[in-house]
Design a protein around this motif. Structure first.
Motif, PDB file in Angstrom:
ATOM      1  N   UNK A  40      18.482  42.303  25.262  1.00 22.71           N
ATOM      2  CA  UNK A  40      17.533  41.243  25.584  1.00 22.71           C
ATOM      3  C   UNK A  40      18.143  40.269  26.588  1.00 22.71           C
ATOM      4  N   UNK A  41      17.316  39.865  27.559  1.00 26.10           N
ATOM      5  CA  UNK A  41      17.729  38.873  28.560  1.00 26.10           C
ATOM      6  C   UNK A  41      16.716  37.742  28.532  1.00 26.10           C
ATOM      7  N   UNK A  42      17.183  36.516  28.366  1.00 29.56           N
ATOM      8  CA  UNK A  42      16.268  35.388  28.229  1.00 29.56           C
ATOM      9  C   UNK A  42      16.806  34.188  29.003  1.00 29.56           C
ATOM     10  N   UNK A  43      15.888  33.322  29.445  1.00 26.81           N
ATOM     11  CA  UNK A  43      16.249  32.105  30.181  1.00 26.81           C
ATOM     12  C   UNK A  43      14.987  31.498  30.755  1.00 26.81           C
ATOM     13  N   UNK A 235      19.559  32.923  15.648  1.00 27.31           N
ATOM     14  CA  UNK A 235      18.160  32.594  15.376  1.00 27.31           C
ATOM     15  C   UNK A 235      17.550  31.975  16.638  1.00 27.31           C
ATOM     16  N   UNK A 236      16.256  31.624  16.563  1.00 29.31           N
ATOM     17  CA  UNK A 236      15.587  31.088  17.756  1.00 29.31           C
ATOM     18  C   UNK A 236      16.192  29.754  18.190  1.00 29.31           C
ATOM     19  N   UNK A 237      16.715  28.995  17.254  1.00 27.35           N
ATOM     20  CA  UNK A 237      17.330  27.714  17.616  1.00 27.35           C
ATOM     21  C   UNK A 237      18.556  27.940  18.508  1.00 27.35           C
ATOM     22  N   UNK A 238      19.342  28.969  18.188  1.00 29.06           N
ATOM     23  CA  UNK A 238      20.504  29.305  19.007  1.00 29.06           C
ATOM     24  C   UNK A 238      20.069  29.661  20.418  1.00 29.06           C
ATOM     25  N   UNK A 239      18.951  30.412  20.540  1.00 30.89           N
ATOM     26  CA  UNK A 239      18.446  30.803  21.861  1.00 30.89           C
ATOM     27  C   UNK A 239      18.056  29.566  22.663  1.00 30.89           C
ATOM     28  N   UNK A 240      17.301  28.672  22.036  1.00 34.09           N
ATOM     29  CA  UNK A 240      16.839  27.466  22.731  1.00 34.09           C
ATOM     30  C   UNK A 240      18.018  26.624  23.188  1.00 34.09           C
TER      31      UNK A 240
END
Length: 519
Positions: A40-43, A235-240
């Motif tokens: 997965x790649x996110x930003x 978790x999603x918090x880590x991503x944000x």
């Protein structure tokens, strides 16, 4: 769906940098893609995700650094070159020929032939149907692509990539146009490809989706990798936090002026797409005089399309528009401007300015009727006075208003577009990405102008994909995703995490929040 086993590395980006005309899009990025896993790649928009993938897919070459495939250094000179090495990419912007059949699209540039008798259309249809059946697409390979809704066109792109017998498959926002049922089918296919040892690269803004499908995650911010982990460990918090940085500031400020009565209301605005579905999906919203409403959303959220509906650029849009309580039934742009609406478009070069005209001519272009006397003659004196006032009020650096508008910096050109809109004496100002492409100093000037105008009682709606910007300027924040408003937050209650999560909401979870909660 996330795995727990170790996967070996099939491709590695080693300290890669990509520079465009002096702008660093990706900076010293190192990334390993794991075989038989979803990487997965996110930003945020502009973080460098697509640039990174375009280098892997052979569309771009790294300015610095190396690409290693199966441990050996490689150089891809074109997408066809990357395909020969087993790398396929499904771009966010679909790359299909509408006037060809599904089968013809899947086998474009590598047609099945029968020697001198030319293309074997029957064999292409049979093979294409096998790929489509694998996707449970419900599409006949003989159908013309232009007759398919956008979601099915996306499945054709995926079938085309699968047909290349790829070892690495890059999916850039693959679910942006898919229904919930189509997403489930795609995830099933991804599971099958993983089992066959294919490395999947998955780019998306939908955080819940990433948690469901991903094995490994890499987060980009401003062209740099800011976090890498196994999905099962975060978790999603880590991503944000990785996306926006630990130094994200609290921009909340107390109101310094009293808001007036409702200045603008949109009710149930819809803009259908030609290919099915809605670019703007039953959107309702209201803004008070003196209020700044920030509309945050990622690419494809429908922000620009909503503004275009409001200003009258889409005659086939539906819904109702009110300015100071009066319904504006006419759908033409000139009437809506006369009734108090003004738009500063996202693309100032093509839509906001006439390049061959002077600074002065651009400023008065939308309000010439104000300077007409005796029915046909423009009063030069009144026009010059208005131009002088606009240049002074907006601090436009224009030593000679008769110079071409193209002689100015981007920031000053943006101020001219704002000045042109303000000369129409609007009651409601729509600003689409007002700070795009201008330097820090010009941004500060634009932001000060927005606050001053709000203080004078103007209702402002502005769209942005910049978190800090929407936090800094807004009295309230409306978050858009998939053509819908997913939530509206008072500035005091807004956090970066809440906004990012709301912007990543899919169709299902957005539907119940689009009307009743907007007042």
């Amino acid at each position: 769906m996330a795995g727990t086993e170790n996967h070996d590395t099939i491709l590695k980006l080693d300290d890669v940098t990509k520079v465009y005309s002096g702008i660093v899009a990706v900076k010293h990025a190192s990334l390993e893609l794991k075989r038989g896993a979803v990487n997965v790649l996110v930003g945020e928009n502009g973080a460098g995700k697509s640039t990174l993938m375009r280098m892997i897919a052979g569309v771009e070459k790294p300015s610095l650094g190396r690409i290693l495939l199966e441990g050996k250094e490689v150089e891809f000179n074109s997408p066809a070159d990357a395909q020969k090495h087993g790398i396929g990419m499904v771009f966010q912007e679909l790359n299909l020929f509408g006037n060809l059949s599904v089968a013809e699209n899947i086998f474009a540039t590598r047609e099945i032939t029968r020697g001198l008798r030319g293309i074997d259309h029957k064999a292409q249809v049979e093979k294409a149907n096998r790929f489509l059946d694998k996707l449970d697409a419900g599409i006949s390979a003989e159908t013309m692509v232009e007759d398919l809704p956008i979601g099915q066109q996306q499945l054709v792109e995926i079938a085309k990539a699968i047909s290349l017998d790829t070892r690495i498959l890059i999916l850039d926002e693959p679910t942006s146009a898919l229904s919930a049922a189509e997403v489930d089918i795609l995830f099933k296919v991804i599971g099958e490809l993983k089992a066959q040892g294919v490395a999947i690269v998955y780019i998306s803004h939908r955080l819940e989706e990433l948690m469901r499908i991903g094995d490994y995650i890499t987060v980009l911010r401003d062209g740099q990798i800011t976090g890498q982990a196994m999905v099962k460990d975060i978790n999603t918090r880590w991503i944000v936090r990785s996306m926006i940085g630990s130094d994200a500031k609290d921009f909340a400020k107390s109101l310094d002026h009293t808001l007036g009565a409702e200045a603008f209301r949109a009710e149930d605005i819809c803009l259908p797409r030609k290919t099915g579905g809605f670019a703007v999906d039953h959107l309702s919203i209201s803004v008070k005089a003196g209020e700044v409403l920030g509309i945050y959303g990622l690419m494809g959220a429908g922000r620009s399309e909503f503004f275009e509906c409001v200003i009258g650029q889409h005659a086939h849009s539906t819904g109702r528009i009110f300015v100071e309580g009066e319904e504006i039934a006419a759908k033409d742009t000139s009437t809506r401007i006369r009734k108090g609406l003004a738009l500063i478009p996202e693309d100032r070069q093509r839509e906001g300015l006439v390049q061959v005209l002077s600074i002065a001519a651009n400023l008065t272009l939308a309000s010439l009727e104000k300077f007409v006397k005796f029915g046909f003659h423009i009063s030069g004196e009144r026009e010059r006075s208005a131009i002088k006032d606009a240049i002074s009020n907006l601090s436009i650096k224009a030593p000679n208003p008769d110079f071409d508008v193209t002689s100015m910096s981007g920031g000053n050109q943006q101020k001219v577009v704002i000045g042109k809109a303000l000369m129409t004496n609007p009651k409601v100002l729509l600003m689409d990405e007002p700070s795009r492409g201008i330097d820090v100093g010009a941004k500060a000037d634009v932001f000060r102008t927005m606050r001053r105008l709000a203080g004078e009682g103007l209702a402002i709606l502005f769209s942005t994909s910049d978190l800090e910007e929407v936090m800094a300027l807004s009295d309230r924040i409306a978050v858009m995703s998939n053509g819908k408003v997913t939530t509206i937050l008072d500035r005091a209650d807004a956090t970066e995490e809440l906004i990012v999560k709301a912007a990543s909401v899919g169709h299902k979870s957005a539907e119940h929040k689009t009307t009743g909660e907007l007042a």
